[in-house]
Design a protein around this motif. Structure first.
Motif, short mmCIF file in Angstrom:
data_model
loop_
_atom_site.label_atom_id
_atom_site.label_comp_id
_atom_site.label_asym_id
_atom_site.label_seq_id
_atom_site.Cartn_x
_atom_site.Cartn_y
_atom_site.Cartn_z
N SER A 178 0.85 -1.18 0.00
CA SER A 178 0.00 0.00 0.00
C SER A 178 0.88 1.24 0.00
O SER A 178 2.07 1.17 0.30
CB SER A 178 -0.92 -0.01 1.23
OG SER A 178 -0.13 0.06 2.41
N THR A 185 0.54 5.78 0.69
CA THR A 185 -0.31 6.83 1.24
C THR A 185 -0.07 8.12 0.48
O THR A 185 1.00 8.33 -0.08
CB THR A 185 -0.03 7.08 2.74
OG1 THR A 185 1.33 7.47 2.89
CG2 THR A 185 -0.31 5.86 3.56
N THR A 215 -1.23 12.48 0.77
CA THR A 215 -1.86 13.51 1.59
C THR A 215 -2.31 14.64 0.67
O THR A 215 -1.54 15.12 -0.16
CB THR A 215 -0.85 14.07 2.61
OG1 THR A 215 -0.38 12.98 3.41
CG2 THR A 215 -1.49 15.11 3.50
#
Length: 163
Positions: free
Chosen positions: A35, A37, A39
């Protein structure tokens, strides 16, 4: 010396082919997963400066040219404009009683008239937008308003305009 027959040559050849073929099948299939991430950034407010194009005179109108500065790294499309208030520091001149907001109509042509480019490097994107006939001085304006400078508080709304 050993004696090779057709049968033994065929078996040796089959053995070499089997060993070669076995090496070709030695590659493994490998799978993976994982995975990442991300922002989301935040939008910064647009900055607005402006000037009246022509001097106001009793009964006359003036266009207002606004410069919209975009500190965001994405382009913005101005969607609405509002003149909020008008003031002056000239003694005896009541700005709100002598100058009216005649128009808040944004230009519609060309199609890019309201597109403010994104910030590039350290330079904010900017766009001049002219609002035709934006201000009107009342026909019986006070004499004390002669030579007055007016400050107009302006708000704009916009949307991200990324392709």
């Amino acid at each position: 010396m050993p004696k090779y027959t057709k049968r033994s040559v065929a078996l040796i050849t089959a053995g070499v082919v089997a060993v070669s073929g076995g090496a070709a099948w030695a590659a493994w299939t490998i799978l993976g997963d994982g995975s990442a991430t991300a922002t989301a950034g935040t939008a910064a407010e647009l900055d607005i400066t402006g000037t009246s194009i022509t001097a106001l005179v009793p009964g006359g109108t003036s266009d207002v040219t606004l410069t919209v500065s975009n500190p965001n790294t994405f382009p913005v499309k101005v969607t609405s404009l509002e003149f909020v208030s008008i003031t002056t520091t000239k003694s005896g001149c009541d700005a709100a009683a002598n100058v009216e907001f005649a128009s808040e109509a944004l230009p519609t042509s060309p199609a890019t008239a309201l597109d403010v480019p994104a910030k590039t490097g350290t330079t904010n994107g900017s766009k001049e937008i002219t609002v035709a006939g934006a201000l009107r001085m009342v026909s019986d304006a006070d004499d004390d308003c002669q030579g007055a400078s007016f400050t107009i508080v302006t708000e704009v709304d916009g949307l991200s305009n990324a392709a």
